[in-house]
Design a protein around this motif. Sequence first.
Motif, short mmCIF file in Angstrom:
data_model
loop_
_atom_site.label_atom_id
_atom_site.label_comp_id
_atom_site.label_asym_id
_atom_site.label_seq_id
_atom_site.Cartn_x
_atom_site.Cartn_y
_atom_site.Cartn_z
N LEU A 176 41.43 58.41 33.85
CA LEU A 176 40.88 58.27 35.20
C LEU A 176 40.34 56.88 35.51
O LEU A 176 39.90 56.63 36.64
N TYR A 177 40.36 55.98 34.55
CA TYR A 177 39.75 54.66 34.73
C TYR A 177 40.33 53.91 35.93
O TYR A 177 39.58 53.44 36.78
N ILE A 178 41.63 53.79 36.00
CA ILE A 178 42.24 53.00 37.08
C ILE A 178 42.04 53.66 38.45
O ILE A 178 41.64 52.96 39.40
N PRO A 179 42.26 54.97 38.62
CA PRO A 179 41.99 55.55 39.95
C PRO A 179 40.52 55.42 40.38
O PRO A 179 40.25 55.11 41.54
N ILE A 180 39.59 55.62 39.46
CA ILE A 180 38.18 55.51 39.80
C ILE A 180 37.82 54.05 40.08
O ILE A 180 37.02 53.76 40.97
N TYR A 181 38.43 53.11 39.36
CA TYR A 181 38.20 51.69 39.62
C TYR A 181 38.63 51.33 41.04
O TYR A 181 37.89 50.68 41.78
N ILE A 182 39.82 51.75 41.42
CA ILE A 182 40.33 51.45 42.76
C ILE A 182 39.45 52.10 43.82
O ILE A 182 39.08 51.46 44.82
N LEU A 183 39.08 53.35 43.61
CA LEU A 183 38.22 54.06 44.56
C LEU A 183 36.84 53.40 44.66
O LEU A 183 36.31 53.22 45.77
N SER A 184 36.28 52.99 43.55
CA SER A 184 34.97 52.34 43.54
C SER A 184 35.01 51.00 44.28
O SER A 184 34.10 50.69 45.06
N ARG A 185 36.04 50.25 44.04
CA ARG A 185 36.17 48.96 44.74
C ARG A 185 36.33 49.16 46.24
O ARG A 185 35.76 48.41 47.04
N LEU A 186 37.08 50.18 46.60
CA LEU A 186 37.26 50.49 48.02
C LEU A 186 35.94 50.90 48.66
O LEU A 186 35.61 50.46 49.77
N ILE A 187 35.17 51.72 47.96
CA ILE A 187 33.88 52.16 48.49
C ILE A 187 32.91 50.99 48.63
O ILE A 187 32.19 50.88 49.62
N VAL A 188 32.88 50.09 47.64
CA VAL A 188 32.02 48.91 47.72
C VAL A 188 32.42 48.05 48.92
O VAL A 188 31.58 47.59 49.69
N HIS A 189 33.72 47.87 49.10
CA HIS A 189 34.22 47.08 50.23
C HIS A 189 33.82 47.73 51.56
O HIS A 189 33.33 47.05 52.46
#
Length: 172
Positions: free
Chosen positions: A122-135
Amino acid sequence: MLKAIIRFFKALNSNVHPGEIAHAVCLGMILGFMPKTNALWYILFFLFCFLRINKACYLLFTFLFSMITPLIDPIFHKVGFTILSHEPLIPIYIKMLEIPYLPLTKFNNTIVIGSLFCGILLYIPIYILSRLIVHLWRRVIRQAVVNSKFVKALSKLPLISKFISVSKELAK
């Protein structure tokens, strides 16, 4: 814990690189998923502390993912059982059990290996989602929340205003 929450929101609103926050969320997820009763957890915890991530986010999300882990432990057990009972890998597991101190990591526990595998998966999907949420937080959501009538009315309450002043003191 209050300091970690304050530092988390400070990082969200500051000039901290979104990747540092997203990596902290993902590493916190991996540790939050794993049981804390094995040496592997402590090894990973200290290893992750040396990485360039937002430490407050790392600790906060380790705690948050630890809260939801009991709900998904049956999934980790099934995944771990599948990995540990895979026939071609059994001789490797037997050799690993003979290595001194390696059994302290409890790699042969279905929940430990299943949670580690799921966390890595789940690392890559959560990373992408987290970056999107921060943005999104920095561009859109923060201003909408600050300017909302609810937050303005809430900040006028004595207890909340005291909390805000204490959080400003702690953030310094």
